[in-house]
Design a protein around this motif. Structure first.
Motif, PDB file in Angstrom:
ATOM      1  N   ILE A 129       0.840  -1.201   0.000  1.00  0.00           N
ATOM      2  CA  ILE A 129       0.000   0.000   0.000  1.00  0.00           C
ATOM      3  C   ILE A 129       0.873   1.249   0.000  1.00  0.00           C
ATOM      4  CG2 ILE A 129      -1.688   1.312   1.345  1.00  0.00           C
ATOM      5  CD1 ILE A 129      -2.814  -1.361   2.300  1.00  0.00           C
ATOM      6  N   VAL A 130       1.940   1.232   0.802  1.00  0.00           N
ATOM      7  CA  VAL A 130       2.871   2.356   0.825  1.00  0.00           C
ATOM      8  C   VAL A 130       3.467   2.566  -0.567  1.00  0.00           C
ATOM      9  CG1 VAL A 130       5.095   3.148   1.713  1.00  0.00           C
ATOM     10  CG2 VAL A 130       3.407   2.162   3.278  1.00  0.00           C
ATOM     11  N   LYS A 131       3.846   1.486  -1.212  1.00  0.00           N
ATOM     12  CA  LYS A 131       4.468   1.574  -2.530  1.00  0.00           C
ATOM     13  C   LYS A 131       3.520   2.180  -3.560  1.00  0.00           C
ATOM     14  CE  LYS A 131       6.829  -1.262  -6.001  1.00  0.00           C
ATOM     15  NZ  LYS A 131       7.292  -2.625  -6.359  1.00  0.00           N
ATOM     16  N   ARG A 132       2.227   1.826  -3.474  1.00  0.00           N
ATOM     17  CA  ARG A 132       1.259   2.303  -4.470  1.00  0.00           C
ATOM     18  C   ARG A 132       0.729   3.700  -4.169  1.00  0.00           C
ATOM     19  NH1 ARG A 132      -0.660  -2.866  -3.666  1.00  0.00           N
ATOM     20  NH2 ARG A 132      -2.446  -2.087  -2.489  1.00  0.00           N
ATOM     21  N   HIS A 133       0.530   4.024  -2.900  1.00  0.00           N
ATOM     22  CA  HIS A 133      -0.247   5.216  -2.557  1.00  0.00           C
ATOM     23  C   HIS A 133       0.530   6.335  -1.861  1.00  0.00           C
ATOM     24  CE1 HIS A 133      -3.867   3.259  -3.883  1.00  0.00           C
ATOM     25  NE2 HIS A 133      -3.711   2.267  -3.035  1.00  0.00           N
ATOM     26  N   PHE A 134       1.777   6.091  -1.468  1.00  0.00           N
ATOM     27  CA  PHE A 134       2.564   7.162  -0.860  1.00  0.00           C
ATOM     28  C   PHE A 134       3.323   7.918  -1.955  1.00  0.00           C
ATOM     29  CE2 PHE A 134       3.179   6.163   3.911  1.00  0.00           C
ATOM     30  CZ  PHE A 134       1.832   5.833   4.036  1.00  0.00           C
ATOM     31  N   SER A 135       3.591   9.195  -1.715  1.00  0.00           N
ATOM     32  CA  SER A 135       4.379   9.992  -2.661  1.00  0.00           C
ATOM     33  C   SER A 135       5.842   9.552  -2.607  1.00  0.00           C
ATOM     34  CB  SER A 135       4.261  11.476  -2.313  1.00  0.00           C
ATOM     35  OG  SER A 135       4.952  11.751  -1.102  1.00  0.00           O
ATOM     36  N   MET A 136       6.641  10.023  -3.541  1.00  0.00           N
ATOM     37  CA  MET A 136       8.044   9.650  -3.558  1.00  0.00           C
ATOM     38  C   MET A 136       8.745  10.073  -2.267  1.00  0.00           C
ATOM     39  SD  MET A 136       8.638   7.940  -6.252  1.00  0.00           S
ATOM     40  CE  MET A 136      10.438   7.931  -6.119  1.00  0.00           C
ATOM     41  N   ALA A 137       8.484  11.305  -1.813  1.00  0.00           N
ATOM     42  CA  ALA A 137       9.121  11.789  -0.582  1.00  0.00           C
ATOM     43  C   ALA A 137       8.657  10.985   0.627  1.00  0.00           C
ATOM     44  CB  ALA A 137       8.818  13.273  -0.383  1.00  0.00           C
ATOM     45  N   MET A 174      -8.521  11.058  -7.436  1.00  0.00           N
ATOM     46  CA  MET A 174      -7.383  11.961  -7.590  1.00  0.00           C
ATOM     47  C   MET A 174      -6.066  11.204  -7.520  1.00  0.00           C
ATOM     48  SD  MET A 174      -6.165  15.190  -5.262  1.00  0.00           S
ATOM     49  CE  MET A 174      -5.050  14.148  -4.308  1.00  0.00           C
ATOM     50  N   GLY A 175      -6.060  10.121  -6.745  1.00  0.00           N
ATOM     51  CA  GLY A 175      -4.825   9.369  -6.557  1.00  0.00           C
ATOM     52  C   GLY A 175      -4.094   9.798  -5.310  1.00  0.00           C
ATOM     53  N   LEU A 176      -4.022   8.906  -4.323  1.00  0.00           N
ATOM     54  CA  LEU A 176      -3.407   9.255  -3.043  1.00  0.00           C
ATOM     55  C   LEU A 176      -1.918   9.578  -3.166  1.00  0.00           C
ATOM     56  CD1 LEU A 176      -5.119   6.618  -0.729  1.00  0.00           C
ATOM     57  CD2 LEU A 176      -5.434   9.088  -0.642  1.00  0.00           C
ATOM     58  N   SER A 177      -1.257   9.023  -4.161  1.00  0.00           N
ATOM     59  CA  SER A 177       0.177   9.273  -4.309  1.00  0.00           C
ATOM     60  C   SER A 177       0.466  10.682  -4.810  1.00  0.00           C
ATOM     61  CB  SER A 177       0.795   8.255  -5.267  1.00  0.00           C
ATOM     62  OG  SER A 177       0.247   8.392  -6.564  1.00  0.00           O
ATOM     63  N   ARG A 178      -0.559  11.398  -5.261  1.00  0.00           N
ATOM     64  CA  ARG A 178      -0.356  12.742  -5.801  1.00  0.00           C
ATOM     65  C   ARG A 178      -0.326  13.811  -4.709  1.00  0.00           C
ATOM     66  NH1 ARG A 178      -4.372  14.285 -10.230  1.00  0.00           N
ATOM     67  NH2 ARG A 178      -2.717  15.790 -10.775  1.00  0.00           N
ATOM     68  N   CYS A 179      -0.657  13.421  -3.487  1.00  0.00           N
ATOM     69  CA  CYS A 179      -0.508  14.354  -2.368  1.00  0.00           C
ATOM     70  C   CYS A 179       0.502  13.761  -1.389  1.00  0.00           C
ATOM     71  CB  CYS A 179      -1.852  14.619  -1.674  1.00  0.00           C
ATOM     72  SG  CYS A 179      -2.684  13.163  -0.998  1.00  0.00           S
ATOM     73  N   GLY A 180       1.372  14.619  -0.872  1.00  0.00           N
ATOM     74  CA  GLY A 180       2.427  14.144   0.014  1.00  0.00           C
ATOM     75  C   GLY A 180       2.521  14.984   1.267  1.00  0.00           C
ATOM     76  N   PHE A 181       2.739  14.331   2.394  1.00  0.00           N
ATOM     77  CA  PHE A 181       2.822  15.010   3.685  1.00  0.00           C
ATOM     78  C   PHE A 181       4.178  14.751   4.322  1.00  0.00           C
ATOM     79  CE2 PHE A 181      -1.615  14.663   2.783  1.00  0.00           C
ATOM     80  CZ  PHE A 181      -2.206  15.782   3.348  1.00  0.00           C
ATOM     81  N   ASN A 182       4.630  15.718   5.092  1.00  0.00           N
ATOM     82  CA  ASN A 182       5.901  15.597   5.793  1.00  0.00           C
ATOM     83  C   ASN A 182       5.707  14.712   7.018  1.00  0.00           C
ATOM     84  OD1 ASN A 182       8.201  16.098   7.520  1.00  0.00           O
ATOM     85  ND2 ASN A 182       8.654  17.863   6.233  1.00  0.00           N
ATOM     86  N   LEU A 183       6.359  13.557   7.036  1.00  0.00           N
ATOM     87  CA  LEU A 183       6.161  12.597   8.113  1.00  0.00           C
ATOM     88  C   LEU A 183       6.793  13.027   9.425  1.00  0.00           C
ATOM     89  CD1 LEU A 183       5.539  10.949   5.490  1.00  0.00           C
ATOM     90  CD2 LEU A 183       6.392   8.940   6.706  1.00  0.00           C
TER      91      LEU A 183
END
Length: 240
Positions: A129-137, A174-183
């Motif tokens: 799930i992380v691989k598919r839906h998390f942003s690159m950062a 929209m695609g969850l990977s298109r938004c990224g948050f600072n962990l």
């Protein structure tokens, strides 16, 4: 009766709602829900899902009626082009989320408003799930975490993402990977599609609601103040 100050710009009123059976629930639902709402509730197969949905819709109408100063049954809901529910002919906006018997209702003067709550639970193929839906950062930061940090960070970031796609109205389309948050920096938005403006124009606030529960609210504003309340349908608040 609880007295609540009226909404201000850059403010969110966040209501915690318990999805419990209500006294005389069926007659109450018949008197305030639309035929379409009643049909959708009764289409649910599992009794516990029907009960929670009924409680959610009843309490939502009662709560919104206090802000709109009208009867719960007279509230008109419409949907935007992506299907996001909105109120007709009012500057008030709302968003809801529920997990198990807990629900959140966010109310604001901002259209870009989203909220999400998740109880932690076993997640199969979390790495996938992380691989598919998390942003690159996000994926790069994920690699630096220890195994015992994964569950908490996963649900914290997931609620932020869900709140954002609900705020845009796009949902999963929209695609969850298109938004990224600072962990590591309070889960602030760092990346989003250009059509939603600069990330700095959004404010995301993770919420502390108890053990093994993650929640977040987000609005399109450069700052945000959250006022949290607990809703009791027998004693709705007075907005002053």
């Amino acid at each position: 009766m609880q007295s609540i100050q009226s909404l201000r710009v850059n403010e969110v009123h966040l209501w915690q709602i318990e999805l419990k059976p209500l006294a005389e629930e069926t007659p109450l639902a018949r008197s305030i829900l639309s035929e379409d709402e009643w049909f959708k509730v009764n289409r649910l197969r599992r009794p516990e899902h029907r009960q929670r949905a009924l409680s959610m819709r009843i309490q939502l109408r009662i709560l919104l009626a206090t802000y709109l100063q009208q009867e719960p049954h007279s509230i008109d809901f419409i949907r935007d082009r992506y299907g996001k529910p909105q109120l007709k002919n009012t500057p008030l906006f709302f968003n809801i989320s529920h997990s198990q018997d807990a629900a959140l209702v966010a109310i604001s003067l901002h259209d870009g408003l989203g909220v999400d709550i998740e109880h932690w639970r076993p997640v199969e193929q979390m790495e996938g799930i992380v691989k598919r839906h998390f942003s690159m950062a996000e994926k790069e930061h994920w690699k630096t975490l220890t195994a015992d940090q994964h569950e908490a960070v996963f649900f914290h970031i997931w609620t932020c993402k869900e709140a954002f796609i609900k705020a845009t109205g796009r949902g999963l389309g929209m695609g969850l990977s298109r938004c990224g948050f600072n962990l590591s920096a309070a889960y602030q938005l760092e990346d989003c599609p250009a059509e939603y403006g600069e990330p700095a124009t959004w404010s995301c606030l993770p919420l502390a609601l108890g053990e093994r529960v993650s929640a977040a609210v987000i609005i399109k504003a450069d700052s945000c103040r959250v006022q949290m309340y607990r809703f009791e349908p027998k004693f709705p608040p007075k907005i002053v």
